[in-house]
Design a protein around this motif. Structure first.
Motif, PDB file in Angstrom:
ATOM      1  N   GLU A 116       2.740   6.423  -6.200  1.00  0.00           N
ATOM      2  CA  GLU A 116       2.538   6.224  -4.983  1.00  0.00           C
ATOM      3  C   GLU A 116       2.862   7.379  -4.222  1.00  0.00           C
ATOM      4  O   GLU A 116       2.146   7.493  -2.664  1.00  0.00           O
ATOM      5  N   ASP A 150      -4.922   5.490   1.297  1.00  0.00           N
ATOM      6  CA  ASP A 150      -3.781   4.766   1.187  1.00  0.00           C
ATOM      7  C   ASP A 150      -3.532   3.723   1.964  1.00  0.00           C
ATOM      8  O   ASP A 150      -4.132   3.831   3.215  1.00  0.00           O
ATOM      9  N   ILE A 196      -5.255  10.715  -0.888  1.00  0.00           N
ATOM     10  CA  ILE A 196      -4.107  10.001  -0.241  1.00  0.00           C
ATOM     11  C   ILE A 196      -4.586   9.476   1.067  1.00  0.00           C
ATOM     12  O   ILE A 196      -4.157   8.517   1.819  1.00  0.00           O
TER      13      ILE A 196
END
Length: 299
Positions: free
Chosen positions: A173, A243, A240
């Motif tokens: 992550e 996300d 990202i």
């Protein structure tokens, strides 16, 4: 990446040395320079430890016949801290091996995170102690089970396994690299690109040009829509920018826009940097190995 990537810290500074060596090895030899960028987030390693890390990681690479090795970061413990590194022999995506050390000199192979460890680790309320052999009973921290259902495994967790689960989750992550840093060959192998010259100043400020260092979770068709000039050999990873929750990355710009620093709000202590128009980038994690569960109230 200080990972020895020149950057987690991976700290990834790719500057040529006297001998012609692949830039993928530069993180080991330039780890001290790469660590300087971590100071923008208030975390770094002393000069003494950086020398110890450099020498020990060179030995680790040679003994295990790794193509590249990176300093991943540091997880703080009550008695001793855990230094973490990783490397690979052929494939830079699915062939990663992780190592840990409590002194930065002697490294042990980190076990693969088991299903039990990945389930129990987030519920651990205590901090890491710094003893890999420590046994921790997580039963009291678990949510109440419905009915007569029982867990299919023991609630006792070894700290070494807890560390492996935490590193796996943080990496998936929080480990980031710029678009084009990894290249996928026709054979399917993923390697570090030797022609990567860095993002432009304009690109360096946009989240969609930064990718997760993990096996892709999204379909390739979704990643196809992110960039007008799509290239599957470099756009096969997840960006990202998608996300959840949105806004979980903070951006800091220094040096007239040339240095860009990203910090993860999900994993406090994860820092990534990139020098625009250069191949220098890296990430490193300095923290307690716990997810920030207050992030919904911070956005």
């Amino acid at each position: 990446m200080l990972s020895v990537y020149n950057g987690a810290c991976v700290l990834q500074s790719k500057q040529p040395v006297r001998m012609k060596i692949f830039l993928t090895d530069m993180n080991i030899y330039n780890i001290r320079n790469s660590l300087e960028y971590m100071r923008y987030s208030g975390n770094t390693i002393s000069n003494e430890y950086s020398v110890i890390l450099k020498n020990s990681l060179v030995l680790l690479q040679n003994e295990n016949k790794l193509l590249n090795v990176y300093f991943w970061g540091k997880i703080f413990g009550l008695q001793r801290d855990y230094f973490v590194s990783f490397g690979y022999e052929h494939d830079a995506l699915i062939g990663l091996k992780y190592y840990y050390s409590t002194d930065g000199a002697k490294w042990g192979l980190m076990p693969v995170a088991s299903e039990q460890a990945q389930y129990l680790s987030p519920y651990c309320s205590t901090r890491f102690q710094g003893d890999p052999a420590l046994q921790l009973d997580v039963k009291q921290d678990l949510p109440p089970q419905s009915g007569d259902s029982e867990l299919p495994f023991s609630t006792t967790l070894k700290e070494e396994d807890r560390l492996a689960a935490a590193v796996k989750e943080i990496t998936e992550e929080g480990a980031v690299l710029p678009r084009g840093a990894l290249h996928k060959r026709c054979s399917g192998d993923v390697v570090q690109s030797q022609v990567f010259k860095g993002l432009t100043k304009f690109e360096a400020l946009q989240l969609k040009y930064y990718l997760h260092w993990r096996s892709p979770r999204e379909k390739w068709t979704k990643n196809l829509l992110v960039h007008p000039k799509y290239n599957y050999s470099i756009d096969f990873l997840d960006t990202i920018a998608e996300d959840v929750p949105s806004g979980s990355w903070s951006i800091q710009v220094e040096d007239d826009g040339r240095l860009v620093i990203f910090r993860s709000l999900m994993w406090t202590g994860m820092t990534f940097y990139h020098l625009a128009s250069s191949p220098d980038f890296g990430f490193a994690y300095f923290g307690y190995g716990k997810r920030n569960i207050d992030i919904p109230f911070m956005l």
